[in-house]
Structures are given as structure tokens and as C-alpha cells.
Design a protein around this motif. Sequence first.
Motif, PDB file in Angstrom:
ATOM      1  N   ALA A 145     -79.267 -32.076 -64.226  1.00 47.39           N
ATOM      2  CA  ALA A 145     -78.087 -31.199 -64.198  1.00 47.39           C
ATOM      3  C   ALA A 145     -78.253 -30.295 -62.752  1.00 47.39           C
ATOM      4  N   LEU A 146     -79.570 -29.840 -62.780  1.00 52.46           N
ATOM      5  CA  LEU A 146     -79.629 -28.820 -61.623  1.00 52.46           C
ATOM      6  C   LEU A 146     -79.389 -29.736 -60.178  1.00 52.46           C
ATOM      7  N   SER A 147     -80.060 -30.756 -60.409  1.00 50.52           N
ATOM      8  CA  SER A 147     -80.086 -31.578 -59.093  1.00 50.52           C
ATOM      9  C   SER A 147     -78.669 -32.226 -58.449  1.00 50.52           C
ATOM     10  N   ALA A 148     -77.809 -32.171 -59.745  1.00 51.15           N
ATOM     11  CA  ALA A 148     -76.483 -32.617 -59.508  1.00 51.15           C
ATOM     12  C   ALA A 148     -75.578 -31.294 -58.989  1.00 51.15           C
ATOM     13  N   ARG A 149     -75.791 -30.167 -58.999  1.00 51.34           N
ATOM     14  CA  ARG A 149     -75.124 -29.129 -58.603  1.00 51.34           C
ATOM     15  C   ARG A 149     -74.617 -28.911 -57.285  1.00 51.34           C
ATOM     16  N   HIS A 150     -75.589 -29.313 -56.347  1.00 51.07           N
ATOM     17  CA  HIS A 150     -74.948 -29.056 -54.795  1.00 51.07           C
ATOM     18  C   HIS A 150     -74.061 -30.357 -54.587  1.00 51.07           C
ATOM     19  N   ILE A 208     -58.455 -39.118 -63.617  1.00 52.18           N
ATOM     20  CA  ILE A 208     -58.977 -39.053 -62.290  1.00 52.18           C
ATOM     21  C   ILE A 208     -60.443 -38.834 -62.562  1.00 52.18           C
ATOM     22  N   ILE A 209     -61.264 -39.638 -61.790  1.00 50.85           N
ATOM     23  CA  ILE A 209     -62.768 -39.547 -62.076  1.00 50.85           C
ATOM     24  C   ILE A 209     -63.330 -39.158 -60.421  1.00 50.85           C
ATOM     25  N   LEU A 210     -64.077 -38.210 -60.444  1.00 50.52           N
ATOM     26  CA  LEU A 210     -64.868 -37.785 -59.106  1.00 50.52           C
ATOM     27  C   LEU A 210     -66.109 -38.030 -59.491  1.00 50.52           C
ATOM     28  N   LEU A 211     -66.733 -38.914 -58.880  1.00 51.30           N
ATOM     29  CA  LEU A 211     -68.237 -39.058 -59.224  1.00 51.30           C
ATOM     30  C   LEU A 211     -69.270 -38.422 -58.037  1.00 51.30           C
ATOM     31  N   THR A 212     -70.471 -38.139 -58.694  1.00 48.18           N
ATOM     32  CA  THR A 212     -71.458 -37.404 -57.787  1.00 48.18           C
ATOM     33  C   THR A 212     -72.767 -38.097 -58.169  1.00 48.18           C
ATOM     34  N   ALA A 213     -73.743 -38.110 -56.897  1.00 48.00           N
ATOM     35  CA  ALA A 213     -74.997 -38.597 -57.165  1.00 48.00           C
ATOM     36  C   ALA A 213     -76.138 -37.699 -57.332  1.00 48.00           C
ATOM     37  N   ALA A 214     -76.843 -37.555 -58.310  1.00 49.91           N
ATOM     38  CA  ALA A 214     -77.951 -36.818 -58.283  1.00 49.91           C
ATOM     39  C   ALA A 214     -79.441 -37.159 -57.843  1.00 49.91           C
ATOM     40  N   GLN A 215     -80.210 -36.764 -56.898  1.00 52.44           N
ATOM     41  CA  GLN A 215     -81.612 -37.249 -56.718  1.00 52.44           C
ATOM     42  C   GLN A 215     -82.438 -36.805 -57.710  1.00 52.44           C
ATOM     43  N   ALA A 216     -82.813 -37.570 -58.425  1.00 56.64           N
ATOM     44  CA  ALA A 216     -83.579 -37.195 -59.567  1.00 56.64           C
ATOM     45  C   ALA A 216     -85.096 -36.791 -58.815  1.00 56.64           C
ATOM     46  N   THR A 217     -85.695 -35.630 -59.320  1.00 62.99           N
ATOM     47  CA  THR A 217     -86.919 -35.214 -59.151  1.00 62.99           C
ATOM     48  C   THR A 217     -87.809 -34.701 -60.214  1.00 62.99           C
ATOM     49  N   THR A 218     -89.119 -34.392 -60.131  1.00 67.74           N
ATOM     50  CA  THR A 218     -89.882 -33.957 -61.260  1.00 67.74           C
ATOM     51  C   THR A 218     -89.759 -32.468 -61.144  1.00 67.74           C
ATOM     52  N   PHE A 219     -89.341 -31.571 -60.097  1.00 62.61           N
ATOM     53  CA  PHE A 219     -89.407 -30.375 -59.979  1.00 62.61           C
ATOM     54  C   PHE A 219     -87.914 -29.583 -60.411  1.00 62.61           C
ATOM     55  N   ARG A 220     -86.975 -30.369 -60.773  1.00 60.18           N
ATOM     56  CA  ARG A 220     -85.805 -30.032 -60.995  1.00 60.18           C
ATOM     57  C   ARG A 220     -85.016 -30.854 -61.941  1.00 60.18           C
ATOM     58  N   PRO A 221     -84.481 -30.287 -63.044  1.00 60.40           N
ATOM     59  CA  PRO A 221     -83.835 -31.131 -63.821  1.00 60.40           C
ATOM     60  C   PRO A 221     -82.431 -31.626 -63.563  1.00 60.40           C
TER      61      PRO A 221
END
Length: 308
Positions: free
Chosen positions: A261-266, A246-259
Motif C-alpha cells: 500500500a505504501l509502495s503504491a502511494r507515489h 472510469i478506472i485509473l490504474l497504478t503499479a506498485a514496485q513490491a519491496t521487502t522494506f515497504r508494504p
Amino acid sequence: MIEREADSTATAVVDASPADGVLLRVRAGLPEFTGALQRVAEQVLADPAGAARATIVELAERSGTSPATITRFCRALGFDGYADLRLGIAAETGRARSAGWTFDIGREIQPTDPLDRVLGQIMAADTRAMHDTAALLDLAEVERAAEAIAAATRVDIFGASGSALVGEEMQFSLHRIGVAAWAWTDVHNGLASAALLRTGDVALGVSHSGATRETIEMLAEAGSRGATTIALTSFPRSPLAELADIILLTAAQATTFRPDALSARHPQLVVLDLLYIAVAQRTHDRAHASFQRTAQAVDGHKTAKGAA
């Protein structure tokens, strides 16, 4: 010893603009690379300055590959040859040493910006990531995952670094509604636990990139023992996703102020909150009784704290 074998991903091309930074292109391609190309990418990301100084033979030796693999790696990134790759990395690492704040935090947030503007930037990035995740998420997969966890005898959750924190949040939530769940961050302990799983149990692997080797190994071990495997990742073609049921997908909003991996946390926490609620719905009576008992167990401490 230098590897001479051909790599099956030699024709892979990173889906990134040539205008992107070299290291960003390497990082973007990491989930797609396998075998020797993946080892080259990991070596470049681990020591960019060293890669910029190394000859093609030296980089091949450090990554345990061959000069031919280094050449294929360069072409996969859109470079004509190794010289162009070295120049690109050298220029980027040089900018990193001199750019300071602009490189690490980015132009989106300046040192003199008031906190209300900083908060707005952070909220905007997180809001976009949440909306993108909601659009991307397959709710049928969430339901499958919830059904599996609700019926499981035990649940193992695997993750490393920031993903480990996300996994521990899920473990706490499931434990509170009476689901026997453990969160593992150490690969040795995680593999030992995964080896004891069996059909009817569930294993959840959390990794933004889907390329974290330890998480992949633990989820693979769980799957080999018959457990239902779930991957929470941003990359549907990543190694972690490919081995999951089973695959659960998330989207991360890339920014220059946060890596990334951290963008994906929320977004990861939102998806796991949804999964947790879905499990609680399917185990309503048990969950309700567990809520009452756990609340009573800690009630005395809350009262004492409030009185102080």
C-alpha cells in the motif's frame, strides 16, 4: 452461525508461486476473492497466529463461513488441505517472530548500510513503479475523468488509511483551482455525503487493493445516486474497479522494506497530479483566477514568515 452456502469463487486460484509466503499469497488473492472466501482471507490476515492454531471448524466459526469453504480456500491457494495451510502459516509466523529486521525491512537494506545506499534502494523501487505506472495508465481514461471533474458541481473523494492521505492531497489541489471538492475518510460521513450526490457530480475512490470495504461502500452509494465514479487502484478486477465508470490504474514496485500500500502511494500521487493538471487545463480561466486569488490571500503570511 456457520455459513453453509457455496461460494462462487471456489475454483479461483491465486496467481502466485508456491514458493511465495503463505500470507503473501493470501494478500495477493484478496482482491480476487468474494463472499465467504474473502472473509476467510481477511480473518487469516487479521490473526495469522490464531489461524495457525485453529482447527478447521474454529476458523470457519471465526470467519462466519463453513469447513467446506475453508477447504475451498485452501485449494484456491494451492494447498491440498487445511493441514498444509496451517503448517505454512505456522512456519511463516514463527519466522516472523524470530527474523526481526530481515523480516520487517528485508535483505535489500541492512542495519549497517550507509544512507546513500538506502536512498538508492528507495529511489530504484519508486522509479520502477513510476515507469510501470506510465506504461499501464490509459490516458483516454484520464481524459474522461478530467472532463467529468471539470464539469462537476462537486467532487467527493473517498479513501482510508494511506489512501486517505492521497485523497486529501487531491482535494487540496482541486480546491485551489476552484473545484468544489471534499475528501472523506470516515465511512459514516462519507456515505452521508455520497447520498447527496447526483448526476453531474463525481466521486473518486482511492484504494491500492481495490478491496477496502469502506471505500467500496462509499463509491457504490455515490454511483447509485447518479454520480460519475472513478477508481484509482492497482487491481483492474478488484471490487472497487468493477463498480467504477472510469478506472485509473497504478503499479506498485513490491519491496521487502515497504508494504504494498505504501509502495503504491507515489504512483498514486503521480496519476492524481496528472489528473489535476488535466482538470486545470480544461478550466483554464477559472483555475488561473483561483491561483491568483489564493496566492493573494496567503501572501501576507508568507511575507511575515520570511521577515521573521
